[in-house]
Write a protein that holds these residues in place. Structure first.
Motif, PDB file in Angstrom:
ATOM      1  N   LEU A   3       0.826  -1.220   0.000  1.00  0.00           N
ATOM      2  CA  LEU A   3       0.000   0.000   0.000  1.00  0.00           C
ATOM      3  C   LEU A   3       0.853   1.261   0.000  1.00  0.00           C
ATOM      4  O   LEU A   3       0.389   2.323  -0.424  1.00  0.00           O
ATOM      5  N   ASN A   4       2.101   1.167   0.468  1.00  0.00           N
ATOM      6  CA  ASN A   4       2.971   2.350   0.479  1.00  0.00           C
ATOM      7  C   ASN A   4       3.275   2.842  -0.940  1.00  0.00           C
ATOM      8  O   ASN A   4       3.583   4.016  -1.148  1.00  0.00           O
ATOM      9  N   GLN A   5       3.216   1.928  -1.911  1.00  0.00           N
ATOM     10  CA  GLN A   5       3.506   2.305  -3.293  1.00  0.00           C
ATOM     11  C   GLN A   5       2.272   2.808  -4.047  1.00  0.00           C
ATOM     12  O   GLN A   5       2.366   3.239  -5.189  1.00  0.00           O
ATOM     13  N   ILE A   6       1.105   2.734  -3.388  1.00  0.00           N
ATOM     14  CA  ILE A   6      -0.141   3.213  -3.992  1.00  0.00           C
ATOM     15  C   ILE A   6      -0.312   4.701  -3.688  1.00  0.00           C
ATOM     16  O   ILE A   6      -0.244   5.120  -2.535  1.00  0.00           O
ATOM     17  N   HIS A   7      -0.534   5.503  -4.741  1.00  0.00           N
ATOM     18  CA  HIS A   7      -0.765   6.940  -4.547  1.00  0.00           C
ATOM     19  C   HIS A   7      -2.238   7.301  -4.668  1.00  0.00           C
ATOM     20  O   HIS A   7      -2.710   8.241  -4.031  1.00  0.00           O
ATOM     21  N   PHE A  26      -8.101   6.020   3.711  1.00  0.00           N
ATOM     22  CA  PHE A  26      -7.057   6.325   2.732  1.00  0.00           C
ATOM     23  C   PHE A  26      -6.856   7.841   2.586  1.00  0.00           C
ATOM     24  O   PHE A  26      -5.720   8.294   2.399  1.00  0.00           O
ATOM     25  N   LYS A  27      -7.932   8.600   2.703  1.00  0.00           N
ATOM     26  CA  LYS A  27      -7.797  10.065   2.675  1.00  0.00           C
ATOM     27  C   LYS A  27      -6.975  10.533   3.882  1.00  0.00           C
ATOM     28  O   LYS A  27      -6.090  11.386   3.756  1.00  0.00           O
ATOM     29  N   ALA A  28      -7.246   9.934   5.054  1.00  0.00           N
ATOM     30  CA  ALA A  28      -6.561  10.343   6.287  1.00  0.00           C
ATOM     31  C   ALA A  28      -5.069  10.038   6.251  1.00  0.00           C
ATOM     32  O   ALA A  28      -4.273  10.745   6.882  1.00  0.00           O
ATOM     33  N   ILE A  29      -4.665   8.988   5.511  1.00  0.00           N
ATOM     34  CA  ILE A  29      -3.225   8.656   5.461  1.00  0.00           C
ATOM     35  C   ILE A  29      -2.536   9.282   4.242  1.00  0.00           C
ATOM     36  O   ILE A  29      -1.405   8.932   3.919  1.00  0.00           O
ATOM     37  N   GLY A  30      -3.238  10.209   3.565  1.00  0.00           N
ATOM     38  CA  GLY A  30      -2.584  11.019   2.548  1.00  0.00           C
ATOM     39  C   GLY A  30      -2.682  10.533   1.112  1.00  0.00           C
ATOM     40  O   GLY A  30      -1.977  11.050   0.235  1.00  0.00           O
ATOM     41  N   LYS A  31      -3.555   9.559   0.830  1.00  0.00           N
ATOM     42  CA  LYS A  31      -3.726   9.095  -0.549  1.00  0.00           C
ATOM     43  C   LYS A  31      -4.714  10.013  -1.289  1.00  0.00           C
ATOM     44  O   LYS A  31      -5.560  10.662  -0.669  1.00  0.00           O
ATOM     45  N   ASN A  32      -4.609  10.039  -2.616  1.00  0.00           N
ATOM     46  CA  ASN A  32      -5.647  10.667  -3.431  1.00  0.00           C
ATOM     47  C   ASN A  32      -6.832   9.698  -3.498  1.00  0.00           C
ATOM     48  O   ASN A  32      -6.650   8.521  -3.821  1.00  0.00           O
ATOM     49  N   VAL A  33      -8.031  10.187  -3.204  1.00  0.00           N
ATOM     50  CA  VAL A  33      -9.205   9.317  -3.161  1.00  0.00           C
ATOM     51  C   VAL A  33     -10.325   9.923  -4.009  1.00  0.00           C
ATOM     52  O   VAL A  33     -10.615  11.107  -3.920  1.00  0.00           O
ATOM     53  N   VAL A 140      -5.205   3.065  17.640  1.00  0.00           N
ATOM     54  CA  VAL A 140      -6.178   2.219  16.947  1.00  0.00           C
ATOM     55  C   VAL A 140      -6.810   2.912  15.738  1.00  0.00           C
ATOM     56  O   VAL A 140      -6.959   4.133  15.716  1.00  0.00           O
ATOM     57  N   THR A 141      -7.152   2.106  14.745  1.00  0.00           N
ATOM     58  CA  THR A 141      -8.085   2.501  13.694  1.00  0.00           C
ATOM     59  C   THR A 141      -9.209   1.478  13.699  1.00  0.00           C
ATOM     60  O   THR A 141      -8.955   0.274  13.623  1.00  0.00           O
ATOM     61  N   ALA A 142     -10.460   1.965  13.819  1.00  0.00           N
ATOM     62  CA  ALA A 142     -11.619   1.070  13.797  1.00  0.00           C
ATOM     63  C   ALA A 142     -12.472   1.365  12.574  1.00  0.00           C
ATOM     64  O   ALA A 142     -12.882   2.506  12.360  1.00  0.00           O
ATOM     65  N   PHE A 143     -12.706   0.325  11.782  1.00  0.00           N
ATOM     66  CA  PHE A 143     -13.578   0.418  10.606  1.00  0.00           C
ATOM     67  C   PHE A 143     -14.951  -0.118  11.016  1.00  0.00           C
ATOM     68  O   PHE A 143     -15.101  -1.310  11.281  1.00  0.00           O
ATOM     69  N   GLY A 157     -10.364   6.909  14.950  1.00  0.00           N
ATOM     70  CA  GLY A 157      -8.910   6.942  15.096  1.00  0.00           C
ATOM     71  C   GLY A 157      -8.181   6.851  13.769  1.00  0.00           C
ATOM     72  O   GLY A 157      -8.779   6.723  12.695  1.00  0.00           O
ATOM     73  N   ASN A 158      -6.855   6.924  13.880  1.00  0.00           N
ATOM     74  CA  ASN A 158      -5.996   6.814  12.692  1.00  0.00           C
ATOM     75  C   ASN A 158      -4.684   6.164  13.107  1.00  0.00           C
ATOM     76  O   ASN A 158      -3.606   6.617  12.777  1.00  0.00           O
ATOM     77  N   GLY A 159      -4.833   5.077  13.879  1.00  0.00           N
ATOM     78  CA  GLY A 159      -3.648   4.406  14.414  1.00  0.00           C
ATOM     79  C   GLY A 159      -3.026   3.436  13.428  1.00  0.00           C
ATOM     80  O   GLY A 159      -3.643   3.056  12.436  1.00  0.00           O
ATOM     81  N   LYS A 160      -1.824   3.019  13.729  1.00  0.00           N
ATOM     82  CA  LYS A 160      -1.080   2.147  12.809  1.00  0.00           C
ATOM     83  C   LYS A 160      -0.804   0.757  13.381  1.00  0.00           C
ATOM     84  O   LYS A 160      -0.355  -0.124  12.657  1.00  0.00           O
TER      85      LYS A 160
END
Length: 449
Positions: A3-7, A26-33, A140-143, A157-160
């Protein structure tokens, strides 16, 4: 897939409750969505406000140009038809195309993963658990498969390092996950259009349960044919809620754990089913090692999930509750909670059946569940992903309901029909677009007060 290679992340069916949680992530971790959906809803409007571009026509030239780059991940929902031109465009050109469940599996594989499975109770239990972990300072991140009132979001959250996910049995999606701690809240027959019969569903749940190698990290209700740590309300179990009282319109109870007794736990969501959901979340949080006082504080502050016994109006004269229930067991749970809270009130249930196949498979159970209310209004069946089935209609279901106060109305007639009733408690029920009508029903009812 790294996923690190996905923009860029492009969603086909971005407005679904599970898809939109991934889009937020994905928006929260900086990807274009960006994405497509069939119709505009409150959820798609919220995503728009986050800066996510969404269009509502299946047209390839509406896809933003940057998403045609190599480093694009395309995520699809099972609800999208295989004839969808955007989906086929990406497939034919060998883009990375994944189901939502596969992507959740990739995200959670390198985290400590809590997975919440069950035919009923997944959303509320995962929402409670996500809230407990977040409030306790866990990374934590909860979906969540619903909008959690405390956050006005289906992403907490936006935990890793730690994730909470709903382990969805539809399309056997939960088999893509890698749970460290899991629970199974229930194993009723459902999705028979996918599974065929109840035994196939149970086999799939057992396969999911087997993904948790240490059975001391698998939590189950007592009646399930799975080995794990048992949870029960007023029955002997490894984790048992007992001494249950109602004070100031909320539950107060004690919990026996394998090692101690916790006293005077407070929880505000009504209904025995919600008490069970809270107990499951508590058991998982205790096993993870969180302090009792942090768990108790979070349970007290949890406000619930939108469209899960969600109060719209709550006055002495009138109560209006909205709920997502779409299975007979869930309707029975609503009835139990309403009767416990309002034993002397007249209750009107408005139900929109969801899927022709589910209506056909459980018609007699639906009829029995709905007959228990004082008054019943049915809407036409919401088709979702299905084409009509001959003979399977709301009129056919209505004829099975044993209730002298029942009728079938169109959506246009619904508000007027509700206003004609002298019921003190009104409940809208269903997983279709009845949720989009709640604000207009609420407005009309408020004008009568």
């Amino acid at each position: 897939m790294n996923l690190n290679q996905i923009h860029n992340v492009y969603f086909i069916g971005i407005g679904g409750i599970g898809m939109s949680a991934l889009a937020r992530y994905f928006k929260a971790i900086g990807k274009n969505v960006s994405g497509y959906d069939k119709t505009e809803t409150e959820l798609t409007k919220e995503l728009n406000h986050l800066g996510i571009n969404i269009h509502f026509e299946d047209k390839i030239d509406l896809i933003p140009a940057e998403y045609f780059a190599e480093n694009t991940l395309v995520i699809i929902t099972p609800a999208v038809p295989k004839t969808h031109s955007e989906w086929n465009y990406f497939l034919e050109r060998d883009y990375e195309v994944k189901k939502r469940a596969e992507v959740l599996g990739i995200i959670t594989k390198d985290t400590f993963c809590f997975a919440v499975a069950g035919t009923h109770g997944k959303t509320t239990t995962s929402g409670i658990l996500g809230h407990i972990l977040f409030e306790s300072g866990v990374d934590v991140t909860a979906f969540v498969g619903g909008i959690v009132e405390n956050y006005n979001s289906n992403l907490i959250g936006n935990g890793k390092t730690v994730t909470v996910v709903e382990a969805d049995e539809f399309d056997r999606s939960f088999l893509h996950l890698y749970p460290n701690i899991a629970c199974v809240t229930s194993m009723d027959a459902d999705h028979l259009d996918i599974y065929g019969d109840k035994s196939a569903i149970e086999a799939s749940f057992r396969e999911f349960a087997d993904k948790v190698e240490d059975k001391s990290n698998l939590f189950i209700t007592k009646e399930l044919p799975i080995k794990g740590v048992t949870c029960a309300v007023n029955e002997d179990a490894d984790f048992m809620a007992f001494n249950i009282r109602i004070s100031n319109s909320q539950y107060v109870f004690d919990v026996k754990t394998p090692s101690e007794t916790l006293e005077n736990i407070e929880f505000g969501l009504p209904g025995k089913h919600n008490l069970m959901n809270a107990l499951m979340a508590l058991a998982m949080a205790k096993t993870f090692g969180l302090p009792t006082e942090d768990i108790a504080s979070a349970l007290l502050s949890f406000k619930g999930i939108k469209r899960r016994f969600s109060y719209q109006i709550k006055t002495e004269k009138l109560v209006y509750i909205d709920d997502y229930a779409h299975h007979p067991t869930e309707i029975n749970a609503i009835h139990q909670a309403v009767r416990e809270l309002y034993p002397d009130k007249k209750v009107l249930a408005i139900f929109q059946p969801h899927l022709f196949s589910r209506t056909k498979d459980f018609a007699d159970n639906f009829a029995q569940s709905l007959s228990a209310f004082d008054e019943v209004i049915l809407l036409d069946i919401y088709p979702a992903r299905e084409l009509p089935m001959e003979g399977i209609t709301s009129q056919w279901l209505l004829d099975k309901i044993h209730n002298n106060h029942k009728k079938l109305v169109s959506k246009k007639e619904l508000v007027a029909s509700i206003l004609e009733s002298d019921a003190n408690v009104i409940v809208t029920i269903g997983a279709g677009d009845i949720g989009e009508m709640v604000s207009s029903i609420k407005k009309a009812l408020n004008e009568t007060l």
